[in-house]
Design a protein around this motif. Sequence first.
Motif, PDB file in Angstrom:
ATOM      1  N   SER A 154       9.181 -13.307 -36.914  1.00 34.34           N
ATOM      2  CA  SER A 154       9.864 -13.787 -35.713  1.00 34.34           C
ATOM      3  C   SER A 154       9.583 -15.276 -35.554  1.00 34.34           C
ATOM      4  O   SER A 154       8.481 -15.752 -35.821  1.00 34.34           O
ATOM      5  N   ASP A 155      10.596 -16.016 -35.121  1.00 29.50           N
ATOM      6  CA  ASP A 155      10.507 -17.472 -35.041  1.00 29.50           C
ATOM      7  C   ASP A 155      10.823 -17.932 -33.626  1.00 29.50           C
ATOM      8  O   ASP A 155      11.852 -17.574 -33.059  1.00 29.50           O
ATOM      9  N   SER A 156       9.940 -18.710 -33.041  1.00 26.38           N
ATOM     10  CA  SER A 156      10.128 -19.194 -31.680  1.00 26.38           C
ATOM     11  C   SER A 156      11.271 -20.196 -31.598  1.00 26.38           C
ATOM     12  O   SER A 156      11.417 -21.046 -32.482  1.00 26.38           O
ATOM     13  N   PRO A 157      12.093 -20.136 -30.543  1.00 25.00           N
ATOM     14  CA  PRO A 157      13.142 -21.140 -30.365  1.00 25.00           C
ATOM     15  C   PRO A 157      12.588 -22.557 -30.244  1.00 25.00           C
ATOM     16  O   PRO A 157      13.319 -23.532 -30.446  1.00 25.00           O
ATOM     17  N   SER A 158      11.291 -22.687 -29.924  1.00 25.90           N
ATOM     18  CA  SER A 158      10.676 -24.012 -29.804  1.00 25.90           C
ATOM     19  C   SER A 158      10.241 -24.585 -31.143  1.00 25.90           C
ATOM     20  O   SER A 158       9.966 -25.782 -31.246  1.00 25.90           O
ATOM     21  N   ALA A 159      10.136 -23.731 -32.147  1.00 27.19           N
ATOM     22  CA  ALA A 159       9.591 -24.173 -33.425  1.00 27.19           C
ATOM     23  C   ALA A 159      10.536 -25.144 -34.129  1.00 27.19           C
ATOM     24  O   ALA A 159      11.749 -24.915 -34.179  1.00 27.19           O
TER      25      ALA A 159
ATOM     26  N   GLY B   7       9.150 -25.936 -39.705  1.00 26.29           N
ATOM     27  CA  GLY B   7       8.178 -24.861 -39.595  1.00 26.29           C
ATOM     28  C   GLY B   7       8.587 -23.646 -40.410  1.00 26.29           C
ATOM     29  O   GLY B   7       7.741 -22.955 -41.003  1.00 26.29           O
ATOM     30  N   ARG B   8       9.887 -23.377 -40.478  1.00 29.51           N
ATOM     31  CA  ARG B   8      10.371 -22.239 -41.258  1.00 29.51           C
ATOM     32  C   ARG B   8      10.129 -22.450 -42.744  1.00 29.51           C
ATOM     33  O   ARG B   8       9.826 -21.515 -43.485  1.00 29.51           O
TER      34      ARG B   8
ATOM     35  N   HIS C 293       2.117 -22.719 -27.523  1.00 32.22           N
ATOM     36  CA  HIS C 293       3.445 -22.909 -26.920  1.00 32.22           C
ATOM     37  C   HIS C 293       4.563 -22.618 -27.922  1.00 32.22           C
ATOM     38  O   HIS C 293       5.579 -23.317 -27.966  1.00 32.22           O
ATOM     39  N   GLY C 294       4.355 -21.585 -28.760  1.00 36.43           N
ATOM     40  CA  GLY C 294       5.396 -21.172 -29.683  1.00 36.43           C
ATOM     41  C   GLY C 294       5.463 -21.962 -30.977  1.00 36.43           C
ATOM     42  O   GLY C 294       6.319 -21.691 -31.824  1.00 36.43           O
ATOM     43  N   VAL C 295       4.575 -22.930 -31.163  1.00 37.16           N
ATOM     44  CA  VAL C 295       4.596 -23.780 -32.359  1.00 37.16           C
ATOM     45  C   VAL C 295       3.271 -23.625 -33.106  1.00 37.16           C
ATOM     46  O   VAL C 295       2.199 -23.648 -32.502  1.00 37.16           O
ATOM     47  N   VAL C 296       3.353 -23.455 -34.434  1.00 37.67           N
ATOM     48  CA  VAL C 296       2.141 -23.318 -35.244  1.00 37.67           C
ATOM     49  C   VAL C 296       1.392 -24.647 -35.271  1.00 37.67           C
ATOM     50  O   VAL C 296       1.960 -25.689 -35.622  1.00 37.67           O
ATOM     51  N   VAL C 297       0.111 -24.607 -34.922  1.00 40.67           N
ATOM     52  CA  VAL C 297      -0.707 -25.819 -34.902  1.00 40.67           C
ATOM     53  C   VAL C 297      -1.821 -25.757 -35.946  1.00 40.67           C
ATOM     54  O   VAL C 297      -2.507 -26.752 -36.178  1.00 40.67           O
ATOM     55  N   ASP C 298      -2.023 -24.602 -36.575  1.00 39.22           N
ATOM     56  CA  ASP C 298      -3.071 -24.453 -37.592  1.00 39.22           C
ATOM     57  C   ASP C 298      -2.576 -23.489 -38.659  1.00 39.22           C
ATOM     58  O   ASP C 298      -2.702 -22.268 -38.525  1.00 39.22           O
TER      59      ASP C 298
END
Length: 332
Positions: A63-68, A72-73, A30-35
């Motif tokens: 590229s960075d998701s608006p949800s992140a 995360g950055r 869902h646009g967020v890094v989980v691993d």
Amino acid sequence: MSSWDRPVLPGGAPGCELAGGVARAHPIKHGVVVDWDALEGLWERLMVGCLQVRPEQWPVLVSDSPSAPPEGREKVAELLFEALTVPACHMASTALLALCSTGAFSGLAVEAGAGVCHTTPVYAGHSWHNATFSLNVAGSTLSRYFRDLLVTASPDLPPQALPRKTVTQLKKRCCYVSLDFQGDICDPARHQRACFCLGNGCYVNLGSERFRCPEPLFQPSLLGHSEPGLPTLAFQALQKIPTTLRTRLANTVVLAGGSTLFPGFVERMNQELKAQCQKHGYRACLVAQPGRGTAVWTGGSMMASLHSFQCRWMTRAMYEEYGPFLVREVFD
């Protein structure tokens, strides 16, 4: 031409296959890094194995998701500079890159990809975060839903006849968006029936399943989600920005992502968004380019090629002096 003239974008060119038959990892949900470990390994294989470049010689645009989340950055900067030892990096919102693929720096990005959908206003290259909305119904969700529809429609099909890849290919090949969902559901004579071979000797007959599959993009409640559909999220995003900018951004509503490629998607999106905007005295103009499925990748390639962009890299020296927290100041 120096190596910095052609930066690397993790993910490679569309359709790039991993070297050595390495299985694809899925470290983002869902646009967020989980691993993060899986992401590091995936990027390393893509850059070294697929693109055949040495990371320490190339700047990287991510590229960075608006949800992140913002932290995360920082983790991305740490991964790039410490694990992959790149000389410089830049992080840009997928919404901005989608707009850039059309030559625009202001507008509303409506993204519908594999893991998540977003509606993000962008003005003069800066994302309007408090007016961004997300929907966790996207391509992967629709594929799972389509498989359920196929199983219900053809209960005699053996489970092994519907692997994920086959379902996804069939979804892309045969599904479409209805312009009158309730009317089509109630009238079987309007169903565009078709028979498809799954390539393993099995056949599947489809009717309403063809337009029921993408409908959750417009009615998430069909899958138990409380959020409104994409047209309403786009309208809500426009309503959240100042009225002085609303008309300008509404004139450039850019569609991006593979889940916007269903036949009928653009017409349905235009139909519903136009009706909501007209009630409030303005109109929306959709931009739907044929290559919008890879708009973010294209936009990143175009942005990184601009001469004016070359001063926007975060360099290794900057990272070593200020640390990963600098990304919150350097990148929007």
